[in-house]
Design a protein around this motif. Structure first.
Motif, PDB file in Angstrom:
ATOM      1  N   GLN A 181       0.833  -1.209   0.000  1.00 41.37           N
ATOM      2  CA  GLN A 181       0.000   0.000   0.000  1.00 41.37           C
ATOM      3  C   GLN A 181       0.864   1.254   0.000  1.00 41.37           C
ATOM      4  O   GLN A 181       0.572   2.220  -0.715  1.00 41.37           O
ATOM      5  N   ALA A 182       1.943   1.248   0.777  1.00 35.73           N
ATOM      6  CA  ALA A 182       2.828   2.414   0.838  1.00 35.73           C
ATOM      7  C   ALA A 182       3.506   2.662  -0.506  1.00 35.73           C
ATOM      8  O   ALA A 182       3.657   3.813  -0.942  1.00 35.73           O
ATOM      9  N   ARG A 183       3.899   1.590  -1.201  1.00 37.67           N
ATOM     10  CA  ARG A 183       4.545   1.759  -2.512  1.00 37.67           C
ATOM     11  C   ARG A 183       3.581   2.384  -3.507  1.00 37.67           C
ATOM     12  O   ARG A 183       3.945   3.286  -4.264  1.00 37.67           O
ATOM     13  N   TYR A 184       2.339   1.902  -3.523  1.00 37.84           N
ATOM     14  CA  TYR A 184       1.365   2.462  -4.454  1.00 37.84           C
ATOM     15  C   TYR A 184       1.007   3.895  -4.089  1.00 37.84           C
ATOM     16  O   TYR A 184       0.760   4.725  -4.966  1.00 37.84           O
ATOM     17  N   ALA A 185       0.969   4.193  -2.796  1.00 35.08           N
ATOM     18  CA  ALA A 185       0.641   5.562  -2.375  1.00 35.08           C
ATOM     19  C   ALA A 185       1.703   6.538  -2.857  1.00 35.08           C
ATOM     20  O   ALA A 185       1.388   7.651  -3.308  1.00 35.08           O
ATOM     21  N   ARG A 186       2.976   6.150  -2.782  1.00 32.77           N
ATOM     22  CA  ARG A 186       4.042   7.025  -3.266  1.00 32.77           C
ATOM     23  C   ARG A 186       3.923   7.228  -4.771  1.00 32.77           C
ATOM     24  O   ARG A 186       4.159   8.316  -5.293  1.00 32.77           O
ATOM     25  N   ARG A 187       3.550   6.164  -5.481  1.00 30.87           N
ATOM     26  CA  ARG A 187       3.393   6.276  -6.933  1.00 30.87           C
ATOM     27  C   ARG A 187       2.207   7.166  -7.291  1.00 30.87           C
ATOM     28  O   ARG A 187       2.278   7.979  -8.213  1.00 30.87           O
ATOM     29  N   ALA A 188       1.114   7.025  -6.537  1.00 30.75           N
ATOM     30  CA  ALA A 188      -0.099   7.800  -6.833  1.00 30.75           C
ATOM     31  C   ALA A 188       0.079   9.279  -6.547  1.00 30.75           C
ATOM     32  O   ALA A 188      -0.674  10.111  -7.058  1.00 30.75           O
ATOM     33  N   ALA A 189       1.083   9.616  -5.726  1.00 31.83           N
ATOM     34  CA  ALA A 189       1.296  11.019  -5.381  1.00 31.83           C
ATOM     35  C   ALA A 189       1.681  11.851  -6.596  1.00 31.83           C
ATOM     36  O   ALA A 189       1.448  13.060  -6.638  1.00 31.83           O
ATOM     37  N   VAL A 190       2.252  11.188  -7.613  1.00 32.25           N
ATOM     38  CA  VAL A 190       2.624  11.890  -8.843  1.00 32.25           C
ATOM     39  C   VAL A 190       1.507  11.677  -9.853  1.00 32.25           C
ATOM     40  O   VAL A 190       1.635  10.941 -10.821  1.00 32.25           O
ATOM     41  N   VAL A 191       0.370  12.330  -9.624  1.00 30.46           N
ATOM     42  CA  VAL A 191      -0.843  12.041 -10.384  1.00 30.46           C
ATOM     43  C   VAL A 191      -0.671  12.358 -11.866  1.00 30.46           C
ATOM     44  O   VAL A 191      -1.032  11.573 -12.740  1.00 30.46           O
ATOM     45  N   ASP A 192      -0.121  13.500 -12.181  1.00 32.21           N
ATOM     46  CA  ASP A 192      -0.045  13.943 -13.567  1.00 32.21           C
ATOM     47  C   ASP A 192       0.797  13.020 -14.428  1.00 32.21           C
ATOM     48  O   ASP A 192       0.592  12.918 -15.635  1.00 32.21           O
ATOM     49  N   ARG A 193       1.739  12.328 -13.830  1.00 30.83           N
ATOM     50  CA  ARG A 193       2.644  11.467 -14.594  1.00 30.83           C
ATOM     51  C   ARG A 193       1.898  10.367 -15.324  1.00 30.83           C
ATOM     52  O   ARG A 193       2.362   9.865 -16.334  1.00 30.83           O
ATOM     53  N   TYR A 194       0.735   9.966 -14.816  1.00 30.29           N
ATOM     54  CA  TYR A 194      -0.007   8.856 -15.405  1.00 30.29           C
ATOM     55  C   TYR A 194      -1.267   9.311 -16.138  1.00 30.29           C
ATOM     56  O   TYR A 194      -2.111   8.489 -16.486  1.00 30.29           O
ATOM     57  N   SER A 195      -1.399  10.584 -16.415  1.00 29.24           N
ATOM     58  CA  SER A 195      -2.574  11.099 -17.108  1.00 29.24           C
ATOM     59  C   SER A 195      -2.558  10.696 -18.581  1.00 29.24           C
ATOM     60  O   SER A 195      -1.534  10.815 -19.262  1.00 29.24           O
ATOM     61  N   LEU A 196      -3.709  10.254 -19.072  1.00 32.82           N
ATOM     62  CA  LEU A 196      -3.819   9.898 -20.491  1.00 32.82           C
ATOM     63  C   LEU A 196      -3.735  11.108 -21.409  1.00 32.82           C
ATOM     64  O   LEU A 196      -3.689  10.962 -22.631  1.00 32.82           O
ATOM     65  N   LEU A 197      -3.704  12.298 -20.848  1.00 33.54           N
ATOM     66  CA  LEU A 197      -3.509  13.487 -21.660  1.00 33.54           C
ATOM     67  C   LEU A 197      -2.034  13.703 -22.009  1.00 33.54           C
ATOM     68  O   LEU A 197      -1.728  14.527 -22.878  1.00 33.54           O
ATOM     69  N   ARG A 198      -1.150  12.984 -21.335  1.00 34.36           N
ATOM     70  CA  ARG A 198       0.273  13.092 -21.656  1.00 34.36           C
ATOM     71  C   ARG A 198       0.569  12.242 -22.888  1.00 34.36           C
ATOM     72  O   ARG A 198       0.091  11.099 -22.999  1.00 34.36           O
ATOM     73  N   PRO A 199       1.356  12.734 -23.845  1.00 36.06           N
ATOM     74  CA  PRO A 199       1.559  11.993 -25.094  1.00 36.06           C
ATOM     75  C   PRO A 199       2.222  10.648 -24.911  1.00 36.06           C
ATOM     76  O   PRO A 199       1.884   9.683 -25.613  1.00 36.06           O
ATOM     77  N   GLU A 200       3.158  10.530 -23.963  1.00 43.58           N
ATOM     78  CA  GLU A 200       3.804   9.230 -23.784  1.00 43.58           C
ATOM     79  C   GLU A 200       2.848   8.230 -23.138  1.00 43.58           C
ATOM     80  O   GLU A 200       2.873   7.035 -23.462  1.00 43.58           O
ATOM     81  N   VAL A 201       1.950   8.715 -22.269  1.00 38.22           N
ATOM     82  CA  VAL A 201       1.035   7.808 -21.568  1.00 38.22           C
ATOM     83  C   VAL A 201       0.005   7.248 -22.533  1.00 38.22           C
ATOM     84  O   VAL A 201      -0.270   6.038 -22.542  1.00 38.22           O
ATOM     85  N   TRP A 202      -0.600   8.107 -23.362  1.00 38.02           N
ATOM     86  CA  TRP A 202      -1.609   7.565 -24.268  1.00 38.02           C
ATOM     87  C   TRP A 202      -0.995   6.669 -25.332  1.00 38.02           C
ATOM     88  O   TRP A 202      -1.642   5.715 -25.804  1.00 38.02           O
ATOM     89  N   GLN A 203       0.263   6.904 -25.694  1.00 43.15           N
ATOM     90  CA  GLN A 203       0.904   6.004 -26.665  1.00 43.15           C
ATOM     91  C   GLN A 203       1.244   4.659 -26.030  1.00 43.15           C
ATOM     92  O   GLN A 203       1.127   3.609 -26.669  1.00 43.15           O
ATOM     93  N   MET A 204       1.657   4.673 -24.761  1.00 45.51           N
ATOM     94  CA  MET A 204       1.859   3.413 -24.049  1.00 45.51           C
ATOM     95  C   MET A 204       0.554   2.632 -23.963  1.00 45.51           C
ATOM     96  O   MET A 204       0.505   1.418 -24.196  1.00 45.51           O
ATOM     97  N   TRP A 205      -0.518   3.355 -23.584  1.00 50.88           N
ATOM     98  CA  TRP A 205      -1.825   2.695 -23.470  1.00 50.88           C
ATOM     99  C   TRP A 205      -2.257   2.132 -24.818  1.00 50.88           C
ATOM    100  O   TRP A 205      -2.726   0.987 -24.896  1.00 50.88           O
ATOM    101  N   ALA A 206      -2.125   2.905 -25.886  1.00 49.72           N
ATOM    102  CA  ALA A 206      -2.580   2.462 -27.203  1.00 49.72           C
ATOM    103  C   ALA A 206      -1.806   1.228 -27.662  1.00 49.72           C
ATOM    104  O   ALA A 206      -2.389   0.286 -28.220  1.00 49.72           O
ATOM    105  N   GLU A 207      -0.499   1.220 -27.425  1.00 49.04           N
ATOM    106  CA  GLU A 207       0.318   0.068 -27.809  1.00 49.04           C
ATOM    107  C   GLU A 207      -0.113  -1.185 -27.054  1.00 49.04           C
ATOM    108  O   GLU A 207      -0.293  -2.258 -27.636  1.00 49.04           O
ATOM    109  N   ARG A 208      -0.272  -1.040 -25.734  1.00 48.63           N
ATOM    110  CA  ARG A 208      -0.676  -2.186 -24.913  1.00 48.63           C
ATOM    111  C   ARG A 208      -2.077  -2.663 -25.278  1.00 48.63           C
ATOM    112  O   ARG A 208      -2.340  -3.865 -25.384  1.00 48.63           O
ATOM    113  N   HIS A 209      -2.987  -1.713 -25.498  1.00 53.65           N
ATOM    114  CA  HIS A 209      -4.365  -2.082 -25.821  1.00 53.65           C
ATOM    115  C   HIS A 209      -4.431  -2.794 -27.161  1.00 53.65           C
ATOM    116  O   HIS A 209      -5.196  -3.757 -27.326  1.00 53.65           O
ATOM    117  N   GLN A 210      -3.643  -2.361 -28.124  1.00 50.61           N
ATOM    118  CA  GLN A 210      -3.619  -3.033 -29.423  1.00 50.61           C
ATOM    119  C   GLN A 210      -3.112  -4.458 -29.282  1.00 50.61           C
ATOM    120  O   GLN A 210      -3.680  -5.391 -29.872  1.00 50.61           O
TER     121      GLN A 210
END
Length: 233
Positions: free
Chosen positions: A10-39
């Motif tokens: 839980q503590a590891r995930y909480a530290r990761r979640a603290a950087v919310v913007d890093r995982y936003s699908l509005l970021r170009p690298e994030v949506w490209q990662m998602w699109a590649e994985r989803h495909q």
């Protein structure tokens, strides 16, 4: 898992979640990662017997429900989907965005009340890399395998290599995946440009994600289909 093990995860995930913007699908690298994985996921699902309307699918570590939403868009039925999530705030987010028919359970996934041989697919996306002890990894893998129907598959997406700047995660090599699921038949592919590099190149131009991702050695994750033979117990 013990209370101490769960608290550490839980503590590891909480530290990761603290950087919310890093995982936003509005970021170009994030949506490209998602699109590649989803495909890649869609390609694998297209080869599965039957069809999504009949599949029973469980996700370990469902987070806010994004992957379950993707499965609904692919045709899975809400009443056939189950999400397990350790973190209460993520479980609440999933409950807020998913249909009421989706079964959502909190707490330790390895002890979840899931019937044996009840699931066509069991998903885990970047869960095992956050479980740093081998014992809890083995217990969770054994539970996942027990839940799976013969002929079904575990769908595994996780880090391959360690990130020296992030001690909260540990890469899981393919040999370890085989050891966790010794009866499985594995089919694997490398995906996802190394996130620190992806963030850097996309600041220059989003199209550079594809250019750098063309080099397999720069990909840090692996998507693995772990088939359970029809004759497996």
């Amino acid at each position: 898992m013990s209370h101490d093990e769960l608290a550490q995860i839980q503590a590891r995930y909480a530290r990761r979640a603290a950087v919310v913007d890093r995982y936003s699908l509005l970021r170009p690298e994030v949506w490209q990662m998602w699109a590649e994985r989803h495909q890649a996921l869609r390609r694998g699902l297209a080869q599965r017997p039957g069809g999504p309307q009949g599949w029973r699918v469980l996700e370990v570590g469902c987070g806010g429900g994004g992957n379950l939403q993707d499965l609904l868009r692919l045709g899975c039925q809400p009443e056939h989907l189950t999400g397990l999530e350790l973190l209460p705030e993520r479980l609440a987010a999933a409950q807020a965005c998913l249909p009421a028919g989706v079964r959502l359970l909190g707490g330790d996934a390895s002890t979840a009340p899931i019937a044996s041989a009840s699931q066509d697919l069991v998903l885990q996306f970047t869960v095992f890399s956050s479980i740093l002890d081998t014992g809890p990894q083995q217990r969770l893998a054994a539970a996942m395998w027990q839940w799976l129907k013969p002929g079904g598959a575990v769908v595994w997406y996780d880090f391959v290599v360690n990130n020296p700047r992030n001690p909260d995660v540990r890469g899981v090599p393919l040999a370890r995946v085989r050891a966790l699921f010794p009866e499985g038949v594995l089919r694997a592919e490398r995906l996802t440009l190394a996130p620190p590099l992806a963030r850097a190149v996309c600041r220059v131009h989003p199209a550079l994600y594809t250019v750098f991702n063309a080099l397999p050695l720069l990909r840090t994750h692996r998507l693995v289909w772990i088939e359970k033979r029809q004759s497996a117990a």
